[in-house]
Design a protein around this motif. Structure first.
Motif, PDB file in Angstrom:
ATOM      1  N   ASN A  73      77.520  58.052  79.816  1.00  0.00           N
ATOM      2  CA  ASN A  73      78.437  59.068  80.128  1.00  0.00           C
ATOM      3  C   ASN A  73      79.385  59.016  78.912  1.00  0.00           C
ATOM      4  N   PHE A  74      79.432  59.989  78.062  1.00  0.00           N
ATOM      5  CA  PHE A  74      80.209  60.410  76.958  1.00  0.00           C
ATOM      6  C   PHE A  74      81.689  60.395  77.225  1.00  0.00           C
ATOM      7  N   ARG A  75      82.686  59.940  76.652  1.00  0.00           N
ATOM      8  CA  ARG A  75      83.901  59.768  76.995  1.00  0.00           C
ATOM      9  C   ARG A  75      84.815  60.380  75.962  1.00  0.00           C
ATOM     10  N   ASP A  76      84.707  59.948  74.715  1.00  0.00           N
ATOM     11  CA  ASP A  76      85.612  60.141  73.443  1.00  0.00           C
ATOM     12  C   ASP A  76      84.953  59.929  72.442  1.00  0.00           C
ATOM     13  N   PHE A  77      84.953  60.626  71.277  1.00  0.00           N
ATOM     14  CA  PHE A  77      84.574  60.493  69.875  1.00  0.00           C
ATOM     15  C   PHE A  77      85.374  59.337  69.305  1.00  0.00           C
ATOM     16  N   LEU A  78      84.770  58.054  68.663  1.00  0.00           N
ATOM     17  CA  LEU A  78      85.467  57.129  67.682  1.00  0.00           C
ATOM     18  C   LEU A  78      85.448  57.742  66.500  1.00  0.00           C
ATOM     19  N   HIS A  79      84.284  57.812  65.597  1.00  0.00           N
ATOM     20  CA  HIS A  79      84.255  58.325  64.333  1.00  0.00           C
ATOM     21  C   HIS A  79      82.988  58.904  64.003  1.00  0.00           C
ATOM     22  N   GLU A  80      82.853  59.284  62.769  1.00  0.00           N
ATOM     23  CA  GLU A  80      81.574  59.913  62.065  1.00  0.00           C
ATOM     24  C   GLU A  80      80.957  58.788  61.788  1.00  0.00           C
ATOM     25  N   GLU A  81      79.476  58.783  61.681  1.00  0.00           N
ATOM     26  CA  GLU A  81      78.572  57.814  61.131  1.00  0.00           C
ATOM     27  C   GLU A  81      79.256  57.452  59.656  1.00  0.00           C
ATOM     28  N   ILE A  82      79.290  56.219  59.312  1.00  0.00           N
ATOM     29  CA  ILE A  82      79.831  55.739  58.072  1.00  0.00           C
ATOM     30  C   ILE A  82      78.714  54.699  57.354  1.00  0.00           C
ATOM     31  N   LYS A  83      78.589  54.706  56.187  1.00  0.00           N
ATOM     32  CA  LYS A  83      77.738  53.873  55.413  1.00  0.00           C
ATOM     33  C   LYS A  83      78.744  52.830  54.840  1.00  0.00           C
ATOM     34  N   PHE A  84      78.913  51.744  55.303  1.00  0.00           N
ATOM     35  CA  PHE A  84      79.777  50.596  54.850  1.00  0.00           C
ATOM     36  C   PHE A  84      79.132  49.991  53.809  1.00  0.00           C
ATOM     37  N   GLU A  85      79.878  49.235  52.693  1.00  0.00           N
ATOM     38  CA  GLU A  85      79.524  48.621  51.683  1.00  0.00           C
ATOM     39  C   GLU A  85      78.690  47.272  51.872  1.00  0.00           C
ATOM     40  N   VAL A 100      81.828  55.252  75.884  1.00  0.00           N
ATOM     41  CA  VAL A 100      80.980  55.677  76.724  1.00  0.00           C
ATOM     42  C   VAL A 100      81.225  54.659  78.032  1.00  0.00           C
ATOM     43  N   ASP A 101      80.863  55.260  79.205  1.00  0.00           N
ATOM     44  CA  ASP A 101      80.595  54.629  80.380  1.00  0.00           C
ATOM     45  C   ASP A 101      79.074  54.140  80.493  1.00  0.00           C
ATOM     46  N   VAL A 102      78.654  53.065  80.724  1.00  0.00           N
ATOM     47  CA  VAL A 102      77.555  52.614  80.858  1.00  0.00           C
ATOM     48  C   VAL A 102      76.927  52.079  82.366  1.00  0.00           C
ATOM     49  N   PHE A 103      75.719  52.626  82.819  1.00  0.00           N
ATOM     50  CA  PHE A 103      75.263  52.339  84.000  1.00  0.00           C
ATOM     51  C   PHE A 103      74.008  51.675  84.003  1.00  0.00           C
ATOM     52  N   VAL A 104      73.885  50.445  84.450  1.00  0.00           N
ATOM     53  CA  VAL A 104      72.547  49.710  84.132  1.00  0.00           C
ATOM     54  C   VAL A 104      72.574  48.705  85.489  1.00  0.00           C
ATOM     55  N   LYS A 105      71.563  48.695  86.161  1.00  0.00           N
ATOM     56  CA  LYS A 105      71.171  47.629  87.352  1.00  0.00           C
ATOM     57  C   LYS A 105      72.356  47.851  88.465  1.00  0.00           C
ATOM     58  N   ASN A 106      72.713  49.146  88.714  1.00  0.00           N
ATOM     59  CA  ASN A 106      73.717  49.654  89.649  1.00  0.00           C
ATOM     60  C   ASN A 106      75.129  49.036  89.188  1.00  0.00           C
ATOM     61  N   GLN A 107      75.217  48.505  88.047  1.00  0.00           N
ATOM     62  CA  GLN A 107      76.720  48.212  87.568  1.00  0.00           C
ATOM     63  C   GLN A 107      77.316  49.210  86.496  1.00  0.00           C
ATOM     64  N   HIS A 108      78.628  49.213  86.326  1.00  0.00           N
ATOM     65  CA  HIS A 108      79.330  50.029  85.471  1.00  0.00           C
ATOM     66  C   HIS A 108      79.912  49.163  84.201  1.00  0.00           C
ATOM     67  N   HIS A 109      79.989  49.462  83.127  1.00  0.00           N
ATOM     68  CA  HIS A 109      80.568  48.742  82.206  1.00  0.00           C
ATOM     69  C   HIS A 109      81.045  49.668  81.061  1.00  0.00           C
ATOM     70  N   LYS A 110      81.877  49.292  80.401  1.00  0.00           N
ATOM     71  CA  LYS A 110      82.723  50.226  79.131  1.00  0.00           C
ATOM     72  C   LYS A 110      81.485  49.901  77.839  1.00  0.00           C
ATOM     73  N   GLY A 111      81.558  50.804  77.104  1.00  0.00           N
ATOM     74  CA  GLY A 111      80.386  50.846  75.917  1.00  0.00           C
ATOM     75  C   GLY A 111      80.892  51.398  74.817  1.00  0.00           C
TER      76      GLY A 111
END
Length: 306
Positions: free
Chosen positions: A273-285, A226-237
């Motif tokens: 803002n959604f940019r791409d799908f990474l993976h399904e929700e996973i329950k890890f051991e 995702v794109d992240v916008f907070v305090k008028n700044q952009h970050h990858k997320g």
């Protein structure tokens, strides 16, 4: 853009080039209608306008319907304004209004109250009680009542018509790429950053929990770039939607990790803002497996071209 509620118009206001509908998503099909409205308004010395309803009519016809929307009302206002619309008319979809026949709707609303001179509707639009109003009715009544009408063809994506329903379906499957292409912009959510269980900070991935409007459609549970916008700044997320099953969670949350960021943003408004799908929700051991996957997700997100 001027916003009017429940037909609060005066006789001195300009006549309208109007379209009617929910315009949920303000997608590429809707954008084509708005472009035509603005063009006609300019040529005929009218003002462009959309008549839309709140709440969604489906909530009136079936109060138990758990319909989620692509836009909050504030998001819809922003998108319509950005596309150059001059007037947004919001009408409460109440019992009296829903019982107007197609002909009553045309005479009382289109002509008497809104003074429409040019009406544009979508390729499959119907209105009035029992869907008694359609393009044929408008073509018949228009010349008599002094307005012109045209029907806009659907905008296609792949082998189907773009619609709010198709976009909801894509998001429900995590198909962010298709949803964004149909929308013509990146699907987004926004809300206030609230306190969570703060487990992420103990494993090196502190997250911001977002309080999202309960009418807003959330994409499929899973992880996203995702794109992240907070305090008028952009970050990858990296954003997670789900119940956090690895740590025994049961309630759905929306949490975002901001790359290269270390600030206190509780109570701040945040937009994603959604940019791409990474993976399904996973329950890890165990947490070690979770951290390993987060490291992989971070690498993919870092390399993603925004």
């Amino acid at each position: 853009m001027k916003i009017q509620e429940n037909f609060e118009r005066t006789s001195s206001q300009p006549s309208l080039a109007l379209s009617i509908g929910m315009f949920d998503g303000v997608h590429r099909g809707h954008q084509r209608i708005i472009q035509k409205l603005n063009h006609i308004a300019g040529v005929r010395n009218l003002e462009s306008a959309i008549l839309t309803f709140w709440p969604h009519p489906r909530k009136i016809f079936n109060p138990t319907d758990d319909l989620k929307l692509l836009n909050t009302i504030e998001e819809k206002k922003y998108l319509l304004s950005k596309d150059g619309l001059q007037n947004l008319i919001l009408k409460e979809f109440d019992e009296k209004f829903r019982n107007l026949s197609g002909e009553e709707f045309v005479k009382q609303v289109i002509v008497d109250q809104l003074k429409v001179k040019h009406l544009i509707i979508g390729h499959d639009h119907t209105f009035g009680k029992n869907k008694s109003g359609d393009f044929s009715l408008l073509q018949r009544m228009g010349p008599e009542l002094g307005f012109e009408v045209e029907q806009v063809e659907a905008v296609n994506y792949k082998d189907f018509h773009i619609s709010s329903t198709q976009i909801r379906n894509a998001l429900s499957m995590g198909d962010i790429i298709s949803a964004n292409e149909m929308l013509g912009y990146h699907y987004s959510i926004s809300g206030k950053v609230i306190h969570g269980k703060k487990i992420g900070r103990t494993i090196g991935y502190p997250t911001a929990n977002i309080e999202v409007d309960n009418l807003k459609l959330l994409p499929k549970n899973g992880a996203y770039i995702v794109d992240v916008f907070v305090k008028n700044q952009h970050h990858k997320g990296m954003l997670s939607i789900g119940t956090n099953p690895t740590v025994g969670g049961t309630e759905k949350t929306v949490e975002v990790y901001l790359l290269d960021f270390d600030e206190d943003i509780y109570e701040e408004e945040i937009s994603v803002n959604f940019r791409d799908f990474l993976h399904e929700e996973i329950k890890f051991e165990n947490l070690e497996e979770l951290i390993k996957r987060l490291d992989e997700d971070r690498e993919r997100t870092t390399k993603f071209i925004f």
